[in-house]
Structure formats: C-alpha cells, structure tokens
Motif scaffolding. Structure first.
Motif, PDB file in Angstrom:
ATOM      1  N   LEU A  92     -16.820  12.775 -24.254  1.00 11.73           N
ATOM      2  CA  LEU A  92     -18.077  12.705 -23.511  1.00 11.73           C
ATOM      3  C   LEU A  92     -17.974  13.445 -22.184  1.00 11.73           C
ATOM      4  N   ASP A  93     -16.958  14.305 -22.052  1.00 10.46           N
ATOM      5  CA  ASP A  93     -16.746  15.062 -20.818  1.00 10.46           C
ATOM      6  C   ASP A  93     -17.687  16.266 -20.790  1.00 10.46           C
ATOM      7  N   PRO A  94     -18.661  16.314 -19.884  1.00 11.50           N
ATOM      8  CA  PRO A  94     -19.610  17.447 -19.880  1.00 11.50           C
ATOM      9  C   PRO A  94     -18.955  18.777 -19.544  1.00 11.50           C
ATOM     10  N   LYS A  95     -17.761  18.777 -18.930  1.00 13.21           N
ATOM     11  CA  LYS A  95     -17.070  20.015 -18.596  1.00 13.21           C
ATOM     12  C   LYS A  95     -16.297  20.589 -19.778  1.00 13.21           C
ATOM     13  N   SER A  96     -16.129  19.828 -20.820  1.00 14.89           N
ATOM     14  CA  SER A  96     -15.358  20.278 -21.983  1.00 14.89           C
ATOM     15  C   SER A  96     -16.232  21.124 -22.898  1.00 14.89           C
ATOM     16  N   PRO A  97     -15.652  22.147 -23.529  1.00 18.80           N
ATOM     17  CA  PRO A  97     -16.430  22.937 -24.500  1.00 18.80           C
ATOM     18  C   PRO A  97     -16.812  22.126 -25.738  1.00 18.80           C
ATOM     19  N   ASN A  98     -16.110  20.997 -25.961  1.00 19.86           N
ATOM     20  CA  ASN A  98     -16.417  20.130 -27.109  1.00 19.86           C
ATOM     21  C   ASN A  98     -17.078  18.833 -26.660  1.00 19.86           C
ATOM     22  N   ALA A  99     -17.909  18.907 -25.632  1.00 18.33           N
ATOM     23  CA  ALA A  99     -18.576  17.710 -25.116  1.00 18.33           C
ATOM     24  C   ALA A  99     -19.496  17.121 -26.171  1.00 18.33           C
ATOM     25  N   ASN A 100     -19.591  15.782 -26.172  1.00 12.76           N
ATOM     26  CA  ASN A 100     -20.443  15.037 -27.112  1.00 12.76           C
ATOM     27  C   ASN A 100     -20.061  15.317 -28.563  1.00 12.76           C
ATOM     28  N   THR A 101     -18.755  15.213 -28.825  1.00  5.97           N
ATOM     29  CA  THR A 101     -18.257  15.404 -30.187  1.00  5.97           C
ATOM     30  C   THR A 101     -17.280  14.287 -30.541  1.00  5.97           C
ATOM     31  N   LEU A 102     -17.022  14.173 -31.836  1.00  4.23           N
ATOM     32  CA  LEU A 102     -16.069  13.205 -32.370  1.00  4.23           C
ATOM     33  C   LEU A 102     -15.081  13.955 -33.243  1.00  4.23           C
ATOM     34  N   SER A 103     -13.776  13.694 -33.051  1.00  2.00           N
ATOM     35  CA  SER A 103     -12.732  14.377 -33.816  1.00  2.00           C
ATOM     36  C   SER A 103     -11.795  13.353 -34.435  1.00  2.00           C
ATOM     37  N   LEU A 104     -11.153  13.751 -35.540  1.00  4.44           N
ATOM     38  CA  LEU A 104     -10.250  12.856 -36.258  1.00  4.44           C
ATOM     39  C   LEU A 104      -8.855  13.453 -36.313  1.00  4.44           C
ATOM     40  N   PHE A 105      -7.847  12.593 -36.071  1.00  2.00           N
ATOM     41  CA  PHE A 105      -6.446  12.999 -36.104  1.00  2.00           C
ATOM     42  C   PHE A 105      -5.677  12.031 -36.991  1.00  2.00           C
ATOM     43  N   ARG A 106      -4.673  12.573 -37.697  1.00  2.00           N
ATOM     44  CA  ARG A 106      -3.815  11.762 -38.555  1.00  2.00           C
ATOM     45  C   ARG A 106      -2.370  12.010 -38.171  1.00  2.00           C
ATOM     46  N   ASP A 107      -1.698  10.954 -37.709  1.00  2.00           N
ATOM     47  CA  ASP A 107      -0.314  11.058 -37.235  1.00  2.00           C
ATOM     48  C   ASP A 107      -0.168  12.167 -36.203  1.00  2.00           C
ATOM     49  N   GLY A 108      -1.144  12.300 -35.320  1.00  2.76           N
ATOM     50  CA  GLY A 108      -1.085  13.257 -34.227  1.00  2.76           C
ATOM     51  C   GLY A 108      -1.565  14.649 -34.561  1.00  2.76           C
ATOM     52  N   GLU A 109      -1.946  14.924 -35.812  1.00  4.33           N
ATOM     53  CA  GLU A 109      -2.411  16.252 -36.213  1.00  4.33           C
ATOM     54  C   GLU A 109      -3.913  16.224 -36.499  1.00  4.33           C
ATOM     55  N   ARG A 147       0.857   8.108 -31.772  1.00  4.34           N
ATOM     56  CA  ARG A 147       1.314   9.423 -32.238  1.00  4.34           C
ATOM     57  C   ARG A 147       0.760  10.460 -31.276  1.00  4.34           C
ATOM     58  N   PRO A 148       1.638  11.112 -30.486  1.00  2.60           N
ATOM     59  CA  PRO A 148       1.157  12.082 -29.491  1.00  2.60           C
ATOM     60  C   PRO A 148       0.359  13.207 -30.133  1.00  2.60           C
ATOM     61  N   LEU A 149      -0.693  13.622 -29.446  1.00  2.00           N
ATOM     62  CA  LEU A 149      -1.533  14.726 -29.911  1.00  2.00           C
ATOM     63  C   LEU A 149      -1.013  16.055 -29.357  1.00  2.00           C
ATOM     64  N   PRO A 150      -1.522  17.177 -29.827  1.00  2.00           N
ATOM     65  CA  PRO A 150      -1.089  18.473 -29.278  1.00  2.00           C
ATOM     66  C   PRO A 150      -1.469  18.653 -27.808  1.00  2.00           C
ATOM     67  N   PHE A 151      -2.313  17.788 -27.291  1.00  2.00           N
ATOM     68  CA  PHE A 151      -2.725  17.849 -25.878  1.00  2.00           C
ATOM     69  C   PHE A 151      -2.680  16.434 -25.315  1.00  2.00           C
ATOM     70  N   ARG A 152      -2.768  16.344 -24.000  1.00  2.00           N
ATOM     71  CA  ARG A 152      -2.690  15.040 -23.357  1.00  2.00           C
ATOM     72  C   ARG A 152      -4.036  14.318 -23.471  1.00  2.00           C
ATOM     73  N   CYS A 153      -3.942  13.068 -23.881  1.00  2.00           N
ATOM     74  CA  CYS A 153      -5.164  12.256 -23.997  1.00  2.00           C
ATOM     75  C   CYS A 153      -4.755  10.791 -24.020  1.00  2.00           C
ATOM     76  N   ARG A 154      -5.444   9.982 -23.250  1.00  2.00           N
ATOM     77  CA  ARG A 154      -5.179   8.555 -23.231  1.00  2.00           C
ATOM     78  C   ARG A 154      -6.069   7.816 -24.232  1.00  2.00           C
ATOM     79  N   THR A 155      -5.640   6.615 -24.557  1.00  3.58           N
ATOM     80  CA  THR A 155      -6.462   5.779 -25.427  1.00  3.58           C
ATOM     81  C   THR A 155      -7.497   5.044 -24.598  1.00  3.58           C
ATOM     82  N   LEU A 156      -8.407   4.389 -25.283  1.00  3.05           N
ATOM     83  CA  LEU A 156      -9.467   3.652 -24.592  1.00  3.05           C
ATOM     84  C   LEU A 156      -8.906   2.497 -23.779  1.00  3.05           C
ATOM     85  N   CYS A 157      -7.728   1.991 -24.202  1.00  2.00           N
ATOM     86  CA  CYS A 157      -7.105   0.897 -23.437  1.00  2.00           C
ATOM     87  C   CYS A 157      -6.603   1.368 -22.069  1.00  2.00           C
TER      88      CYS A 157
END
Length: 394
Positions: A92-109, A147-157
């Motif tokens: 939901l970051d308006p500065k991101s090129p992927n703002a207002n999107t949802l993505s899925l990752f499996r075991d960090g990929e 499972r760490p992602l290819p970029f830094r991102c925190r969880t909702l917690c």
C-alpha cells in the motif's frame, strides 16, 4: 490488526492435509468438493463475510494457483502444498511502482506477479484473512519473515504503528452478550423478519440450519435442489450425500462450540423455540453468565416498515420474473428471426444452386450439340474427300 499503509507480509504454513471419509453409506450420491484440500489466503475489510473469496470486499490467492478478486477468479500463480511457508505481500506504499497490489511467495520465492487490488479496496483498512478446507494451517506470527524474501520486508506483526489500525474486540458495556431466541409461528414471515433484523444489526451471528447451508455452499459443497415436502426454511434437507453433513453432526458441533465463543447470537429454531422442553435444553447450553438470554416474540400485526420491505421484495421478485419473461420472449423472437433468415438464406442458396445446375446442364447440352454437329461436319467432309479420291483413281 488491519493494514492501512506501507508494505508488509502475512505468513502461514500448511502443516497437514486431511482426507476425511466423504462417501455416503447409501451409495455415491454426493459430490465431494473439488479440490478436496483448499487454502485461501489474502485480505479483507472489517465485517466482511466469514468465508474468503465470496464478495467484493475480499482479495486472495488460493492453493490451486488462482487469484480471487471479489467473485472473479483467474490463474495467477503456482500451486501450493503442505510443508511450505506461504507469504502474501500487501503493498500500500504510494511511492512503490507496485502500489496497491498483492503478491504471493512460497518459501521466500515469488510465484506470482503483483496483482492489482480492486478499486473498491483502495484507501481502506485491510485485515489478514485465511479460509481453508481439509487442511491444518499454522499462522506464523513473528516480526521477521520465516523465509527471507529477495528484498527486505517485515511481517504485519512488526509493522509500524502508523501503518496499522488495531481494532479492539467488541465488548458489551454490561459485559453480557445477547442470546436472542425469536418466538414465531411457522411460515408467518419469520425468516423475512430475521433478514431485516440481521441487516439492521450486523453485530449478531445467525445460528440456524439455513446459515449452515449458506456456509457449506460458500465452502464449495454441492447439494441438489430440495423440492420435497420434507424441506422448509426452518429444517431444510441436508441432502449433500456426505455423512459429515447429512447426519447433522455439523449442527451439533456448532451448538457445542458457540457457547464457548462469546458473541451476540440469534438462534433461529422456529419449532424448538416454540416447544418449552427444547427451549430449556437450548438455554441450558448458554447458561454462562456472559450471555443475556432474551425471547423476541415475532407475532401480531407487523410494522409499516416491515410491510414496505415485503412489498418491495415482492415487487422486486415480480420485476425479476417479468424481466426473465421479457428476455425469454425477446430471445424467442430473435430465434424465430434467425430461423427465418436462415431459411431464406438456404432458399437463396438452393435457388442459386438450381440456377447454376440448370446453367451447367444447358452449357453441357450446348457443348454436346456443338460437338455432335462438328462430328457430323467432319464425317461429311471426310466422305467428300474419299469420293474425290476415288474419282481421281478412275
């Protein structure tokens, strides 16, 4: 905890896949849900329906690789299975090129491209939501990704306080929840009253066989349409062909669990609420002090508002029937026009074919006549030449 800004993860892990017996003792009359195991993970608004993926205020991925936005579904990712850490990222970051999107990752990929949120969810607080069938799911509640992602991102917690909205549980002022028992006569507008009541008081949870069937339908269970004399709004037939549903064990489990989960309940049992012994048995289950038990007598002359709602409902049903009849009549007129046009086209085609066939036959006769005439002429000339040759010899 809801998310209103930023970019954060929500993680789960499928730890077990279950295969319950779903065959009917009377034969294979039922239709088991397909797929048998299903997980949906995503986000929704506060107060949205319980089962994920059944309304416009839901957005999610499922374990079959689909992205569900409202009631629309499209293939957008790879399939999911057990012993995998599934992460859904809401941006939901308006500065991101992927703002207002949802993505899925499996075991960090990453296994899906960023999927756009529907406009109806833009600017609204979204809450993590999981629905599952025949699996055991573990919700991972840690500040950092399992499972760490290819970029830094925190969880909702581990989200910043400015990016989340903490909605406290609704607690009644007097510390007691309502347990409402409507007392009404069968087929006297009881469930119409209940629909109006639930629309005005969404904080209540309906407990009835009708609601169980609705949840089952939203969960993917199929049953044939009941038209027999045994079915009614109060006691509809559970003819799923699945023993876990048809033996009414779902109802028994629901009645055993509901008293342990304090909520404002409306227990719609028309027959049971009218019979003192069955009503006492039901009240005994909700004997805990956090419940305030109230009987609501739904009888007598209805209010003008209720009458107007019923009139509007009847008018809507009448209009829908009229629209269906009009569309059917229009389709029939169009069908007849199409048949007439097709018949005309076929007649034209037959006429042209006949004309072409007649012309071809006339041309063939003409060519045959010319060939015969030419042959006769050639024979006559040959005869003359032969006669001239005989005279020269003489």
């Amino acid at each position: 905890v809801g998310m209103k800004a930023g970019r954060y993860l929500f993680e789960i892990k499928i730890v077990e896949a279950l295969n319950p017996a779903e065959s009917s003792a009377s034969g294979s009359r039922g239709r088991t849900p397909a797929p048998r195991q299903l997980v949906r993970i995503g986000f929704s608004t506060a107060g949205s329906p319980l089962v994920l993926g059944v309304c416009d205020e839901h957005v999610c991925f499922d374990s079959e690789g689909h992205f569900c936005s409202g009631k629309k579904k499209a293939v957008a990712s790879q399939r999911l299975s057990r012993d995998q850490v599934i992460s859904v990222l809401l941006n939901l970051d308006p500065k991101s090129p992927n703002a207002n999107t949802l993505s899925l990752f499996r075991d960090g990929e990453r296994i899906s491209e960023p999927q756009a949120l529907p406009e109806i969810l833009h600017g609204r607080t979204l809450f993590p939501h999981v629905s599952f069938r025949n699996v055991t799911v573990q919700v991972l509640s840690t500040p950092s990704p399992a499972r760490p992602l290819p970029f830094r991102c925190r969880t909702l917690c581990g989200a910043a306080q400015a990016d989340i909205e903490v909605v406290p549980g609704v607690t009644p002022q007097n510390g007691q929840y309502d347990m409402l028992l409507p007392v009404a006569l069968p087929d006297e507008g009881t469930f119409d009253w209940l629909d109006s009541f639930m629309q005005k008081h969404p904080e209540y949870v309906e407990l009835s066989d009708r609601k169980i069937l609705e949840w089952a339908h939203q969960s993917g269970l199929w049953r044939p349409k009941a038209t027999g004399w045994k079915t009614s709004n109060d006691k509809p037939e559970f003819n799923f062909g699945l023993p876990g549903m048809d033996d009414l064990s779902v109802r028994r489990v629901l009645r055993a669990v509901a008293p342990a989960v304090p909520r404002n309940y409306v227990i719609m049992e028309v027959k049971s609420n009218l019979i003192e012994a069955e009503r006492r048995e039901l009240l005994r289950k909700f004997a805990a002090p956090q419940f305030r038990k109230t009987a609501c007598v739904v009888m007598g002359e209805p209010s003008q508002e209720f009458k107007q709602v019923q009139l509007d409902k009847l008018l809507k049903e009448k209009q829908e029937k009229a629209d269906i009849a009009w569309r059917a009549k229009k389709a029939e007129v169009q069908r007849k026009r199409d048949i007439e046009r097709r018949q005309k086209e076929l007649a034209d085609m037959r006429r042209k074919a006949d004309e072409a066939r007649k012309k071809a036959a006339a041309d063939a006769r003409k060519r045959a006549e010319e060939a015969r005439r030419k042959l006769v002429e050639e024979r006559r000339e040959a005869k003359i030449k032969l006669q001239e040759a005989s005279m020269e010899v003489d």
